[in-house]
Write an enzyme that holds these catalytic residues in place. Structure first.
Site, PDB file in Angstrom:
ATOM      1  N   GLU A 144       3.584  -4.991  12.562  1.00 20.60           N
ATOM      2  CA  GLU A 144       2.949  -3.783  12.473  1.00 20.60           C
ATOM      3  C   GLU A 144       1.699  -4.440  11.384  1.00 20.60           C
ATOM      4  OE1 GLU A 144       3.200  -1.093  13.638  1.00 20.60           O
ATOM      5  OE2 GLU A 144       5.254  -0.946  14.493  1.00 20.60           O
TER       6      GLU A 144
ATOM      7  N   ASN B  97       0.915  -1.212   0.009  1.00 23.27           N
ATOM      8  CA  ASN B  97      -0.018  -0.034   0.011  1.00 23.27           C
ATOM      9  C   ASN B  97       0.851   1.255   0.150  1.00 23.27           C
ATOM     10  OD1 ASN B  97       0.832  -0.735   2.508  1.00 23.27           O
ATOM     11  ND2 ASN B  97      -0.877   0.352   3.355  1.00 23.27           N
TER      12      ASN B  97
HETATM   13  P1  NDP Z   1       0.243  -9.148   3.462  1.00 29.30           P
HETATM   14  O1  NDP Z   1       0.220  -9.793   4.736  1.00 29.30           O
HETATM   15  O2  NDP Z   1      -0.626  -9.916   2.446  1.00 29.30           O
HETATM   16  O3  NDP Z   1       1.676  -8.960   2.661  1.00 29.30           O
HETATM   17  C1  NDP Z   1       2.634  -8.090   3.483  1.00 29.30           C
HETATM   18  C2  NDP Z   1       3.732  -8.643   2.755  1.00 29.30           C
HETATM   19  O4  NDP Z   1       4.148 -10.124   3.469  1.00 29.30           O
HETATM   20  C3  NDP Z   1       4.272  -8.814   1.237  1.00 29.30           C
HETATM   21  O5  NDP Z   1       5.368  -8.472   1.228  1.00 29.30           O
HETATM   22  C4  NDP Z   1       3.717 -10.197   1.128  1.00 29.30           C
HETATM   23  O6  NDP Z   1       4.324 -10.650   0.132  1.00 29.30           O
HETATM   24  C5  NDP Z   1       4.694 -10.983   2.339  1.00 29.30           C
HETATM   25  N1  NDP Z   1       3.873 -12.327   2.496  1.00 29.30           N
HETATM   26  C6  NDP Z   1       2.817 -12.914   2.371  1.00 29.30           C
HETATM   27  N2  NDP Z   1       2.820 -13.922   2.615  1.00 29.30           N
HETATM   28  C7  NDP Z   1       3.735 -14.133   3.343  1.00 29.30           C
HETATM   29  C8  NDP Z   1       4.156 -15.542   4.032  1.00 29.30           C
HETATM   30  N3  NDP Z   1       3.583 -16.532   4.122  1.00 29.30           N
HETATM   31  N4  NDP Z   1       5.506 -15.360   4.634  1.00 29.30           N
HETATM   32  C9  NDP Z   1       6.251 -14.159   4.629  1.00 29.30           C
HETATM   33  N5  NDP Z   1       5.916 -13.064   4.022  1.00 29.30           N
HETATM   34  C10 NDP Z   1       4.678 -13.298   3.383  1.00 29.30           C
HETATM   35  O7  NDP Z   1      -0.283  -7.739   3.490  1.00 29.30           O
HETATM   36  P2  NDP Z   1      -0.699  -7.007   2.157  1.00 29.30           P
HETATM   37  O8  NDP Z   1       0.461  -6.678   1.444  1.00 29.30           O
HETATM   38  O9  NDP Z   1      -2.180  -7.114   1.485  1.00 29.30           O
HETATM   39  O10 NDP Z   1      -0.920  -5.333   2.946  1.00 29.30           O
HETATM   40  C11 NDP Z   1      -2.042  -4.952   3.681  1.00 29.30           C
HETATM   41  C12 NDP Z   1      -2.174  -5.362   5.064  1.00 29.30           C
HETATM   42  O11 NDP Z   1      -0.964  -4.687   5.605  1.00 29.30           O
HETATM   43  C13 NDP Z   1      -3.154  -4.641   5.734  1.00 29.30           C
HETATM   44  O12 NDP Z   1      -3.843  -5.480   6.591  1.00 29.30           O
HETATM   45  C14 NDP Z   1      -2.745  -3.255   6.333  1.00 29.30           C
HETATM   46  O13 NDP Z   1      -3.425  -3.010   7.500  1.00 29.30           O
HETATM   47  C15 NDP Z   1      -1.268  -3.742   6.608  1.00 29.30           C
HETATM   48  N6  NDP Z   1      -0.573  -2.801   6.859  1.00 29.30           N
HETATM   49  C16 NDP Z   1      -0.090  -2.396   8.240  1.00 29.30           C
HETATM   50  C17 NDP Z   1       0.631  -1.069   8.638  1.00 29.30           C
HETATM   51  C18 NDP Z   1       0.883  -0.778  10.000  1.00 29.30           C
HETATM   52  O14 NDP Z   1       2.034   0.199  10.199  1.00 29.30           O
HETATM   53  N7  NDP Z   1       0.319  -1.125  10.960  1.00 29.30           N
HETATM   54  C19 NDP Z   1       1.042  -0.345   7.498  1.00 29.30           C
HETATM   55  C20 NDP Z   1       0.509  -0.654   6.075  1.00 29.30           C
HETATM   56  C21 NDP Z   1      -0.156  -1.666   5.963  1.00 29.30           C
HETATM   57  P3  NDP Z   1       3.731 -10.321  -1.550  1.00 29.30           P
HETATM   58  O15 NDP Z   1       2.703  -9.664  -1.334  1.00 29.30           O
HETATM   59  O16 NDP Z   1       4.820 -10.455  -2.631  1.00 29.30           O
HETATM   60  O17 NDP Z   1       2.753 -11.955  -1.839  1.00 29.30           O
END
Ligand code: NDP
Length: 485
Positions: free
Chosen positions: A251, A153
């Protein structure tokens, strides 16, 4: 492993990733590996960790001042290319060019400058135990190879929020941006050498979460993982890293309430709450998605809020006059839309946006991943729209009567990331802020940040905090040394 095109219907976004693969391969720090290695995530992560391990002794022995100068140089280089970074971020993610220009990239630059400065000012503790003839002091050292995983995001903004403190503290890193939005990470790789970052200090791995992310999580030579993303993925990371006893900073998502009392200044509150609901298409973990309005001003608030929401311009992200760009993907758009349908099925009223004003989308964008800012009223607290993170331009507005009642309702979700409170009664804002279960509470404002202070959530919104002192503590290992004299 790489997507060929990033399409958002009607606009072909940005990169033909295929064409940048070779560049990626030569610009990540594990660039000595042959291209075939890059087709296998496990081997890629292995090579990146090896490279980071080899660089650790040299990098960690540099003085904070030397590291600070390099971080500042990297900040200058990104700032110099700000427009190119902003264009790439907007095309890759779907966010508006204005948001990328004014928020994402300036903040990425600031992340490096901030930690370049803060690393120069930490002190350690020392106490004397005169009766024992002893003194104790603490010493802090970088941990080693830090694993950093960031979401789609706010791609460069959140990636640099992790890289900057990690390397400022003397760690080397293996970072995995979301594969959906990795272009600006790749662009940053090209600047590392010019900034003087030694080979192997910053290693970016490109690949999906379930492959590259999981390989990093399970790597025995990565003692620490800083993750920003969904609660579900965090649970998986916790589970997978448990056998290695890794240090985790998580986070995660939010279901953030805005509480608006009848003495709130609506001229400030309405524009800010629109921003907190719909900025970056509602794809910010801190976005408001439950608005509680005190009954006396409920009708007036709703009328004015909906009228203003309808003015938000949705369309081509590269148009600087557009307020809401495209959502990240077709799947995500469908997921966000499905929440609106569920709310309607439960008897809630959609006052503007999805399903109500669909024809108001610009003609060229009607088939794209676009969605109008959507306001839903009369939603039950137990509805999934009031309980689950939607992560799109959708917000629910409900009425409340008393302070006690609204605190209980605001806290009745599994998340605890952020909240806003609107009132001109100073005593009340303090009282309510103290009792809300949220890591961050903004009163009469939203998203005003001082990076010195702790950032993070409680309950299902995360574990740990990040910020000047918190990041320093997370990215270093403390030792207590006792000297008898
Ligand atoms: P995801 O949890 O789907 O993905 C986050 C990251 O983790 C991506 O790089 C993704 O890779 C990776 N990932 C996915 N599966 C795995 C796994 N099994 N093991 C290790 N890494 C993995 O979240 P989103 O990208 O959909 O982001 C949105 C979410 O992030 C929302 O819930 C939002 O609220 C949260 N968020 C929280 C923030 C905070 O500071 N509290 C700030 C911004 C967002 P890939 O995408 O390449 O598959």
């Amino acid at each position: 492993m790489f997507k060929i095109f990033s399409f958002r219907r009607n606009i072909v976004f940005g990169v033909t990733r295929k064409s940048v693969d070779d560049d990626k391969a030569v610009n990540v720090s594990c660039r000595h590996a042959s291209p075939s290695v890059f087709s296998l995530c496990l081997l890629m992560v292995e090579a990146a960790v090896k490279s980071a391990k080899a660089a650790f002794p040299i990098w960690s022995s540099k003085s904070p001042l030397e590291r600070s100068q390099i971080l500042n140089k990297l900040a200058d280089l990104i700032e110099h290319d700000l427009e190119a970074f902003a264009q790439a971020e907007s095309k890759d993610q779907g966010k508006t060019i204005t948001f990328a220009r004014t928020v994402d990239i300036p903040r990425a630059v600031y992340n490096f400058r901030f930690f370049a400065s803060s690393i120069l000012h930490h002190t350690t503790e020392c106490t004397e135990m005169a009766t024992m003839g002893c003194m104790h002091y603490t010493s802090r050292a970088p941990v080693g190879v830090a694993g950093l995983i960031s979401p789609w995001n706010l791609p460069l903004y959140l990636l640099t929020w992790k890289i900057a403190p990690a390397i400022a503290c003397g760690n080397t890193v293996v970072a995995k941006p979301s594969e959906m939005t990795s272009v600006t990470a790749w662009m940053m790789c090209k600047l590392l050498e010019k900034a003087g970052v030694p080979h192997g200090v910053v290693n970016i791995v490109f690949g999906t979460g379930t492959k590259a992310g999981e390989a990093l999580t399970c790597h025995p030579d990565v003692p620490l993982i800083s993750f920003t993303g969904s609660t579900l993925t965090a649970q998986r990371i916790t589970e997978k890293s448990a056998p290695y006893c890794k240090r985790l900073s998580l986070e995660l998502g939010g279901k953030n309430p805005a509480i608006i009392f009848d003495d709130a200044d609506l001229t400030q509150c309405i524009p800010t709450t629109l921003r907190s609901s719909f900025a970056n298409q509602g794809e910010i973990c801190l976005c408001t998605s439950r608005i509680f309005v005190q009954r006396g001003i409920y009708s007036e608030f709703l009328k004015r809020f909906v009228a203003e929401a309808k003015k938000w311009k949705v369309g081509n992200p590269s148009d600087p006059t557009v307020d809401v760009g495209a959502l990240i993907s077709k799947e995500h758009l469908e997921k966000v839309r499905s929440y609106v349908k569920k709310a309607q099925a439960e008897g809630a009223r959609v006052l503007c946006g999805e399903g109500v004003d669909s024809l108001a989308l610009p003609t060229g964008n009607q088939k794209g991943y676009f969605m109008l800012p959507t306001v839903i009223a009369e939603v039950k607290d137990e509805s999934c729209c009031m309980q689950e993170e939607i992560f799109g331009p959708v917000t629910c507005v409900v009425a409340f009567d008393t302070e006690e009642e609204v605190i209980e309702r605001a806290n009745s979700v599994k998340y605890g990331l952020a909240a806003t409170v609107w009132s001109s009664n100073v005593g009340r804002v303090h009282r309510v802020a103290q009792r809300l279960q949220a890591g961050l509470v903004w009163t009469n404002c939203w998203l005003v940040r001082d990076l010195n202070l702790p950032f993070g959530g409680m309950k299902a919104s995360g574990i740990g905090r990040e910020g000047a002192k918190d990041s320093y503590e997370f990215f270093t290992e403390v030792k207590t040394i006792t000297i008898k004299h």
